[in-house]
Scaffold this motif. Structure first.
Motif, PDB file in Angstrom:
ATOM      1  N   ALA A 196      -4.624   2.204   1.839  1.00  0.00           N
ATOM      2  CA  ALA A 196      -5.183   2.777   0.613  1.00  0.00           C
ATOM      3  C   ALA A 196      -5.150   4.294   0.590  1.00  0.00           C
ATOM      4  N   ALA A 197      -4.750   4.917   1.694  1.00  0.00           N
ATOM      5  CA  ALA A 197      -4.749   6.383   1.761  1.00  0.00           C
ATOM      6  C   ALA A 197      -3.659   6.962   0.863  1.00  0.00           C
ATOM      7  N   THR A 198      -4.038   7.817  -0.038  1.00  0.00           N
ATOM      8  CA  THR A 198      -3.084   8.457  -0.941  1.00  0.00           C
ATOM      9  C   THR A 198      -2.579   9.791  -0.398  1.00  0.00           C
ATOM     10  N   SER A 199      -3.136  10.190   0.739  1.00  0.00           N
ATOM     11  CA  SER A 199      -2.686  11.412   1.391  1.00  0.00           C
ATOM     12  C   SER A 199      -2.949  11.264   2.893  1.00  0.00           C
ATOM     13  N   TYR A 200      -2.436  12.208   3.657  1.00  0.00           N
ATOM     14  CA  TYR A 200      -2.644  12.196   5.097  1.00  0.00           C
ATOM     15  C   TYR A 200      -2.951  13.626   5.539  1.00  0.00           C
ATOM     16  N   ASP A 201      -3.640  13.758   6.669  1.00  0.00           N
ATOM     17  CA  ASP A 201      -4.134  15.061   7.106  1.00  0.00           C
ATOM     18  C   ASP A 201      -3.102  15.863   7.880  1.00  0.00           C
ATOM     19  N   ARG A 202      -2.375  15.201   8.770  1.00  0.00           N
ATOM     20  CA  ARG A 202      -1.374  15.902   9.573  1.00  0.00           C
ATOM     21  C   ARG A 202      -0.478  14.887  10.267  1.00  0.00           C
ATOM     22  N   ILE A 203       0.600  15.408  10.843  1.00  0.00           N
ATOM     23  CA  ILE A 203       1.510  14.596  11.657  1.00  0.00           C
ATOM     24  C   ILE A 203       1.664  15.292  13.000  1.00  0.00           C
ATOM     25  N   GLU A 204       1.469  14.541  14.064  1.00  0.00           N
ATOM     26  CA  GLU A 204       1.625  15.063  15.417  1.00  0.00           C
ATOM     27  C   GLU A 204       2.894  14.492  16.027  1.00  0.00           C
ATOM     28  N   ASN A 213       2.417  20.104  15.671  1.00  0.00           N
ATOM     29  CA  ASN A 213       1.680  19.543  14.551  1.00  0.00           C
ATOM     30  C   ASN A 213       2.293  20.001  13.230  1.00  0.00           C
ATOM     31  N   PHE A 214       2.380  19.053  12.284  1.00  0.00           N
ATOM     32  CA  PHE A 214       2.897  19.344  10.953  1.00  0.00           C
ATOM     33  C   PHE A 214       1.788  19.093   9.933  1.00  0.00           C
ATOM     34  N   SER A 215       1.811  19.855   8.862  1.00  0.00           N
ATOM     35  CA  SER A 215       0.761  19.787   7.852  1.00  0.00           C
ATOM     36  C   SER A 215       0.756  18.438   7.157  1.00  0.00           C
ATOM     37  N   GLY A 216      -0.386  18.116   6.548  1.00  0.00           N
ATOM     38  CA  GLY A 216      -0.519  16.889   5.791  1.00  0.00           C
ATOM     39  C   GLY A 216       0.087  17.011   4.405  1.00  0.00           C
ATOM     40  N   GLY A 217      -0.141  15.977   3.606  1.00  0.00           N
ATOM     41  CA  GLY A 217       0.421  15.980   2.259  1.00  0.00           C
ATOM     42  C   GLY A 217       0.130  14.680   1.553  1.00  0.00           C
ATOM     43  N   LYS A 218       0.821  14.465   0.470  1.00  0.00           N
ATOM     44  CA  LYS A 218       0.639  13.260  -0.331  1.00  0.00           C
ATOM     45  C   LYS A 218       1.470  12.108   0.229  1.00  0.00           C
ATOM     46  N   ALA A 219       0.992  10.907  -0.036  1.00  0.00           N
ATOM     47  CA  ALA A 219       1.685   9.697   0.403  1.00  0.00           C
ATOM     48  C   ALA A 219       2.873   9.392  -0.505  1.00  0.00           C
ATOM     49  N   ASN A 220       3.595   8.348  -0.152  1.00  0.00           N
ATOM     50  CA  ASN A 220       4.687   7.796  -0.954  1.00  0.00           C
ATOM     51  C   ASN A 220       5.841   8.777  -1.134  1.00  0.00           C
ATOM     52  N   GLY A 224       0.826  -1.196   0.000  1.00  0.00           N
ATOM     53  CA  GLY A 224       0.000   0.000   0.000  1.00  0.00           C
ATOM     54  C   GLY A 224       0.865   1.252   0.000  1.00  0.00           C
ATOM     55  N   ASN A 225       0.277   2.366   0.341  1.00  0.00           N
ATOM     56  CA  ASN A 225       0.983   3.642   0.354  1.00  0.00           C
ATOM     57  C   ASN A 225       1.785   3.790   1.644  1.00  0.00           C
ATOM     58  N   TRP A 226       2.655   4.804   1.687  1.00  0.00           N
ATOM     59  CA  TRP A 226       3.612   4.866   2.792  1.00  0.00           C
ATOM     60  C   TRP A 226       4.126   6.280   3.007  1.00  0.00           C
ATOM     61  N   LEU A 227       4.763   6.458   4.166  1.00  0.00           N
ATOM     62  CA  LEU A 227       5.554   7.641   4.488  1.00  0.00           C
ATOM     63  C   LEU A 227       6.845   7.179   5.164  1.00  0.00           C
ATOM     64  N   MET A 228       7.944   7.856   4.903  1.00  0.00           N
ATOM     65  CA  MET A 228       9.201   7.639   5.614  1.00  0.00           C
ATOM     66  C   MET A 228       9.616   8.984   6.196  1.00  0.00           C
ATOM     67  N   ALA A 259      -4.806  10.187   9.132  1.00  0.00           N
ATOM     68  CA  ALA A 259      -5.463  10.215   7.819  1.00  0.00           C
ATOM     69  C   ALA A 259      -6.911   9.794   8.023  1.00  0.00           C
ATOM     70  N   GLY A 260      -7.821  10.745   7.947  1.00  0.00           N
ATOM     71  CA  GLY A 260      -9.220  10.423   8.204  1.00  0.00           C
ATOM     72  C   GLY A 260      -9.401   9.937   9.631  1.00  0.00           C
ATOM     73  N   GLN A 261     -10.014   8.761   9.765  1.00  0.00           N
ATOM     74  CA  GLN A 261     -10.247   8.174  11.078  1.00  0.00           C
ATOM     75  C   GLN A 261      -9.071   7.345  11.570  1.00  0.00           C
ATOM     76  N   HIS A 262      -8.039   7.227  10.754  1.00  0.00           N
ATOM     77  CA  HIS A 262      -6.914   6.368  11.106  1.00  0.00           C
ATOM     78  C   HIS A 262      -5.777   7.177  11.726  1.00  0.00           C
ATOM     79  N   ARG A 263      -5.165   6.606  12.755  1.00  0.00           N
ATOM     80  CA  ARG A 263      -4.009   7.206  13.424  1.00  0.00           C
ATOM     81  C   ARG A 263      -2.956   6.111  13.605  1.00  0.00           C
ATOM     82  N   TRP A 264      -1.748   6.428  13.185  1.00  0.00           N
ATOM     83  CA  TRP A 264      -0.654   5.469  13.314  1.00  0.00           C
ATOM     84  C   TRP A 264       0.413   6.046  14.244  1.00  0.00           C
ATOM     85  N   LEU A 265       0.796   5.254  15.250  1.00  0.00           N
ATOM     86  CA  LEU A 265       1.766   5.683  16.251  1.00  0.00           C
ATOM     87  C   LEU A 265       3.106   4.997  16.003  1.00  0.00           C
TER      88      LEU A 265
END
Length: 591
Positions: A548-556, A566-573, A494-498, A519-525
């Protein structure tokens, strides 16, 4: 938002019917092999068949990597205990070119012609041995490795634990060499050091150091259970104290000094045969604590008291024993949020005769044994687990589990394979891989992953990281007296962030920072801390599978001193660097 399931599709099995059997027979007649149909015919009770084989997640790329390291454990037959328990590997970017390099340890003693080896990664994904002249090419009974920037100059430094010593190397910042500063640093550990970790226990910005020690080993004692020479059991010897060193910062002469605060901190009050360690905030007060996995004795959880001291609370918080109240042979340690509830959970590997244990956290600061409930007790096979890591290997948003296995006592018959030849063959076992369904329940994926799990080995260290920067977590495994295993992630993903999380004022990775991607209702720690598993240091960057998320809302980000940003969201991958001060300061919640 749905999770990407890693297979690219969902399968739904129905109860057998005439039409299903007719379809299966037609395929067989056409020359196809229909495993699912055969399983249906063998299940008259109508129960669903086993999950069909899925695509492999890993491929062996050792030959392509050009890594020619072979671990030297010394002459077999002396049953010298350190031989059976070492050694580790570090994945880190020592030259600052954006590519992970590799540092392997060997274990043949200080007079050996074989030394630790440093490999620089090339732009094409191969590695070049640059040990000569690096300063890291030392011989010895080298056990574990920890990576951390001890002087806050932006260059990662290296600590090596040994049987009978310790070595600290300062990165010269020239992209090629290190200086041995052990004697000047004030770090001394003349016992048997195992896993180690850098962390900032007093939150002053300077990385401190914890070294887990094993037993007070007497090499003149020979053990022969059942009348046959064998490595001694750890219970034969008394355990040793875990040592804590406080970083005093840069001195007037430019040197870095550490103070041994083992006694002052309280860690010296209790000994134990320690093997694995992880440092994180276990009780939610914003201060880093220390978990130590002990071999056959109760585990220890040292809770930070905010004044330079620690209090041992493993039993009160539920991680001293398993659900049966038994202390098991703790080796490797993995930490991660397996069920997405925003709390870190803990996994420790044990002997094959036991069961590896998963402690889920909840409520905050309290843990319960969820091994059986998480489907982790009924794996296809068991092994004596050493290296272990949580990682989202198919980027579906859920942390999976990889385990490196290898016996410490002979099996009845040798296991075949290139990593199990010679006198160490009777100690070889197969590794394990378990996939998380997103709720904290796991499914065995060993049969789908022959490159990782079909080849028996005497595995010890396991480190993970994105070696080729393609968004997939790769594996590096060390084996006793054999070459390492380098396994590239080839899973349908799936999609990712590093994310690299930086403290600009200290010019280094923010060890101890907690990162939450929303991203939406999902939070990853995730936690910024490369030291876990067993004797190893992994990629210091934070990897997050987004499904399946192609973008994310923010990073805490919760920084090591408790400040939230808090950091702004953006595109995945993509890879992204988060620097303290460049986000928006989070406002504390009003009562």
């Amino acid at each position: 938002m749905p999770f990407f399931n890693g297979l690219g599709q969902r399968r739904t099995f129905m109860k057998p019917s005439f039409r299903v059997l007719e379809w299966c027979c037609a395929l067989v007649a056409g020359g196809a092999v229909v495993a699912a149909g055969a399983w249906w015919l063998r299940r008259p009770d109508g129960s669903p068949p086993p999950t069909p084989p899925g695509p492999a997640w890993f491929a062996d790329v050792l030959a392509k990597s050009k890594v020619d390291f072979i671990h030297d454990a010394g002459p077999f037959g002396t049953y010298f205990m350190p031989q059976a328990l070492g050694s580790g590997v570090a994945l880190f970017d020592f030259d600052g070119d954006g590519l992970l390099d590799l540092y392997f340890l060997t274990n043949d003693g200080p007079k050996s012609k074989h030394t630790n080896c440093l490999y620089r990664q090339n732009a094409n994904g191969t590695f070049t041995n640059v040990s000569a002249g690096s300063g890291l090419d030392i011989a010895g009974h080298n056990m574990g490795v920890a990576i951390g920037d001890i002087d806050n100059d932006g260059w990662p430094d290296v600590l090596v634990t040994q049987y009978g010593g310790v070595k600290l190397f300062r990165n010269n910042g020239d992209g090629k060499s290190f200086a041995d500063i052990t004697d000047k640093s004030g770090i001394a550990n003349p016992t048997w050091g195992m896993s180690a970790a850098f962390f900032d226990f007093d939150r002053d910005g300077w990385l401190d150091l914890v070294i887990v020690n094993y037993v007070d080993y007497d090499p003149t004692l020979q053990c022969a259970p059942n009348g046959r020479p064998e490595f001694c059991a750890p219970s034969t010897f008394p355990g040793r104290v875990t040592k804590l060193f406080h970083n005093l910062g840069k001195q007037a002469d430019g040197t870095i000094r550490f103070e041994d605060v083992t006694i002052k901190s309280g860690l010296g009050a209790v000994s134990g045969p320690g093997l694995g360690v992880v440092c994180a905030d276990f009780d939610g007060d914003g201060w880093p604590d220390i978990f130590v996995a002990n071999d056959g004795k109760p585990n220890r959880l040292w809770i930070n008291q905010h004044d330079g001291t620690f209090r041992e609370e493993a039993m009160a918080r539920g991680v001293a024993f398993n659900a049966m109240g038994k202390a098991e042979a703790g080796m490797g340690v993995a930490l991660g949020d397996v069920n997405g509830d925003g709390l870190f959970d803990l996994y420790v590997t044990h002997l094959a005769e036991e069961t590896n244990t998963l402690w889920k956290q909840g409520p905050r600061g309290l843990f319960r044994d969820h091994t059986v409930a998480s489907n982790l007790a009924a794996t296809r096979w068991r092994g004596t687990g050493f290296g272990v890591m949580f990682g989202d290997f198919n980027n579906d948003g859920a942390l999976d589990l990889a385990i490196a296995n290898g016996r410490i006592a002979r099996a009845g018959s040798p296991a075949p394979g290139p990593y199990a030849v010679g006198p160490w063959a009777p100690y070889a076992e197969r590794n394990q891989l378990l996939a998380n369904d997103g709720t904290g329940k796991f499914r065995d994926r060993a049969l789908d992953n022959p490159a990782l799990c079909d080849v028996p080995n005497v595995a010890r260290g396991l480190a993970i990281g994105d070696l080729d920067n393609d968004g997939g977590l790769d594996l590096v495994i060390t084996t006793v007296a054999h070459p390492p295993r380098i396994l590239k992630n080839v899973a349908p993903r799936g999609n990712w962030l590093m994310l690299r999380v930086i403290e600009p004022g200290w010019k280094r990775d923010a060890y101890g920072a907690e990162v939450r991607v929303v991203a939406g209702q999902h939070r990853w720690l995730r936690l910024v801390q490369p030291a876990s598993s067993y004797l190893c240091s992994s990629d210091p960057r934070v990897h997050v599978g987004l499904g399946a998320a192609t973008s994310y809302d923010r990073i805490e980000v919760t920084w090591p001193d408790g400040v939230k940003e808090n950091f702004s969201g953006g595109k995945a991958n993509q890879q992204r660097v988060l620097r303290r001060g460049e986000g928006n300061r989070a406002q504390p919640k009003t009562p």
